[in-house]
Motif scaffolding. Structure first.
Motif, PDB file in Angstrom:
ATOM      1  N   ILE A 156      -5.773 -12.746   4.803  1.00 52.70           N
ATOM      2  CA  ILE A 156      -6.766 -12.528   3.752  1.00 52.70           C
ATOM      3  C   ILE A 156      -6.116 -12.509   2.373  1.00 52.70           C
ATOM      4  N   VAL A 157      -4.884 -12.023   2.311  1.00 60.95           N
ATOM      5  CA  VAL A 157      -4.167 -11.924   1.031  1.00 60.95           C
ATOM      6  C   VAL A 157      -3.993 -13.299   0.396  1.00 60.95           C
ATOM      7  N   ASP A 158      -3.809 -14.323   1.208  1.00 65.76           N
ATOM      8  CA  ASP A 158      -3.600 -15.675   0.695  1.00 65.76           C
ATOM      9  C   ASP A 158      -4.827 -16.231  -0.011  1.00 65.76           C
ATOM     10  N   ILE A 191      -4.693  -2.973  -2.743  1.00 73.58           N
ATOM     11  CA  ILE A 191      -4.514  -3.138  -1.301  1.00 73.58           C
ATOM     12  C   ILE A 191      -3.657  -2.010  -0.751  1.00 73.58           C
ATOM     13  N   LEU A 192      -4.195  -1.308   0.245  1.00 73.80           N
ATOM     14  CA  LEU A 192      -3.404  -0.360   1.029  1.00 73.80           C
ATOM     15  C   LEU A 192      -3.085  -1.034   2.356  1.00 73.80           C
ATOM     16  N   ILE A 208       2.409  -6.789   3.020  1.00 73.87           N
ATOM     17  CA  ILE A 208       3.230  -6.384   1.868  1.00 73.87           C
ATOM     18  C   ILE A 208       3.925  -7.596   1.258  1.00 73.87           C
ATOM     19  N   ASN A 209       4.543  -8.408   2.092  1.00 77.91           N
ATOM     20  CA  ASN A 209       5.266  -9.580   1.597  1.00 77.91           C
ATOM     21  C   ASN A 209       4.340 -10.575   0.916  1.00 77.91           C
ATOM     22  N   ARG A 210       3.169 -10.787   1.467  1.00 73.94           N
ATOM     23  CA  ARG A 210       2.218 -11.732   0.879  1.00 73.94           C
ATOM     24  C   ARG A 210       1.633 -11.194  -0.432  1.00 73.94           C
ATOM     25  N   ALA A 211       1.275  -9.909  -0.435  1.00 78.43           N
ATOM     26  CA  ALA A 211       0.681  -9.321  -1.636  1.00 78.43           C
ATOM     27  C   ALA A 211       1.688  -9.205  -2.774  1.00 78.43           C
ATOM     28  N   ALA A 212       2.956  -8.995  -2.433  1.00 75.57           N
ATOM     29  CA  ALA A 212       3.990  -8.863  -3.463  1.00 75.57           C
ATOM     30  C   ALA A 212       4.123 -10.133  -4.292  1.00 75.57           C
ATOM     31  N   ALA A 213       3.727 -11.257  -3.718  1.00 73.19           N
ATOM     32  CA  ALA A 213       3.838 -12.540  -4.426  1.00 73.19           C
ATOM     33  C   ALA A 213       2.694 -12.760  -5.414  1.00 73.19           C
ATOM     34  N   LEU A 249      -2.459  -8.262  -7.847  1.00 75.16           N
ATOM     35  CA  LEU A 249      -2.860  -7.263  -6.859  1.00 75.16           C
ATOM     36  C   LEU A 249      -2.045  -5.991  -7.017  1.00 75.16           C
ATOM     37  N   THR A 250      -2.715  -4.832  -6.918  1.00 74.25           N
ATOM     38  CA  THR A 250      -2.009  -3.558  -6.860  1.00 74.25           C
ATOM     39  C   THR A 250      -1.748  -3.243  -5.396  1.00 74.25           C
ATOM     40  N   LEU A 251      -0.498  -3.046  -5.044  1.00 71.22           N
ATOM     41  CA  LEU A 251      -0.112  -2.873  -3.647  1.00 71.22           C
ATOM     42  C   LEU A 251       0.378  -1.456  -3.399  1.00 71.22           C
ATOM     43  N   ILE A 252      -0.219  -0.800  -2.405  1.00 66.60           N
ATOM     44  CA  ILE A 252       0.227   0.526  -1.979  1.00 66.60           C
ATOM     45  C   ILE A 252       0.678   0.420  -0.524  1.00 66.60           C
TER      46      ILE A 252
END
Length: 256
Positions: A106-108, A118-119, A126-131, A135-138
């Motif tokens: 879904i992150v893609d 995103i929690l 985590i790896n996908r959202a970090a890119a 997005l705010t990643l928790i």
């Protein structure tokens, strides 16, 4: 219809784990040639494998194969589900993305969204959202479980108790009317159950082959699920029961 029979046959195989061709002929009232054709299609698109005289699931129904093995199975269907799920995410949402080979995708498809938080306890999420810097990643704490590529443990559950989640995008090993969304392992079960308790809306992302499958632990009853996102419609009986509970079914072709 053949497609409905394929879905029912796949569910039967997963429930019984190992089934002979003769049994499938008897249960579904079809010839051995028809069974062979049906099995050929099921094997081509799932993790079910042929064995001498029949078919079997790759694992025993309690412990799934490692994440990396599952991620390549039915990849196109998983991506279609993820694309549909992303369409349910709005700017400003606080969402939970569960650990799973479908949910992580879904992150893609969140490009262009703003102020989305995103929690997750999933390393792949985590790896996908970090890119994506928008997005705010928790990331939840815990110990990395390499089989599921997720962080698990009591500390993960403790953090979730204080979280307010708008929309939870969940995975499951199986889903039925009677048992709801089920999970194979106790450590993931506890996390999923906590997420559901803290979420305003629950969205289940599952391939159609998981309808009719039951595994060890129910983490969410069917009436608690707001929408099921899948690449093909489930059997009619499941559709009717879920829609009667007020749920929605979302596919690439539209929504029920």
């Amino acid at each position: 219809m053949r497609e409905e029979r394929l879905t029912q046959m796949e569910a039967y195989i997963r429930t019984h784990r190992s089934v002979s061709l003769d049994t499938l002929c008897e249960v579904f009232g079809i010839s051995k040639n028809t069974v062979r054709r049906d099995i050929g299609e099921i094997v081509a698109r799932t993790d079910i494998r042929k064995i001498y005289g029949g078919v079997s699931t790759q694992y025993n129904g309690l412990i799934p194969p490692p994440f990396i093995e599952r991620s390549g199975v039915n990849s196109e269907a998983k991506d279609e589900i993820a694309r549909c799920a992303a369409g349910l995410v709005a700017d400003g949402d606080i969402i939970y993305v569960d650990s799973g080979t479908t949910t992580c995708r879904i992150v893609d498809h969140l490009q262009g969204r703003s102020n989305v938080t995103i929690l997750t306890h999933s390393l792949d999420v985590i790896n996908r959202a970090a890119a994506n810097p928008a997005l705010t990643l928790i990331s939840l704490s815990g110990t990395l479980n390499r089989k599921t590529q997720s962080f698990t443990g009591q500390s993960t559950i403790d953090v979730l108790r204080d979280c307010n989640i708008g929309k939870a995008f969940m995975a499951a090993n199986g889903v039925t009317v009677q048992n709801g969304a089920t999970q194979s392992t106790s450590i993931e079960f506890a996390i999923k159950k906590s997420v559901v308790e803290r979420s305003s809306s629950v969205y289940l992302m599952v391939e159609h082959r998981k309808f009719g499958t039951v595994t060890l632990l129910t983490y969410c009853t069917l009436d608690r699920i707001d929408a099921i996102i899948t690449e093909k419609l489930p059997p009619k009986a499941f559709q009717e029961a879920f829609l009667e509970l007020g749920g929605r079914i979302v596919t690439p072709e539209g929504e029920l």
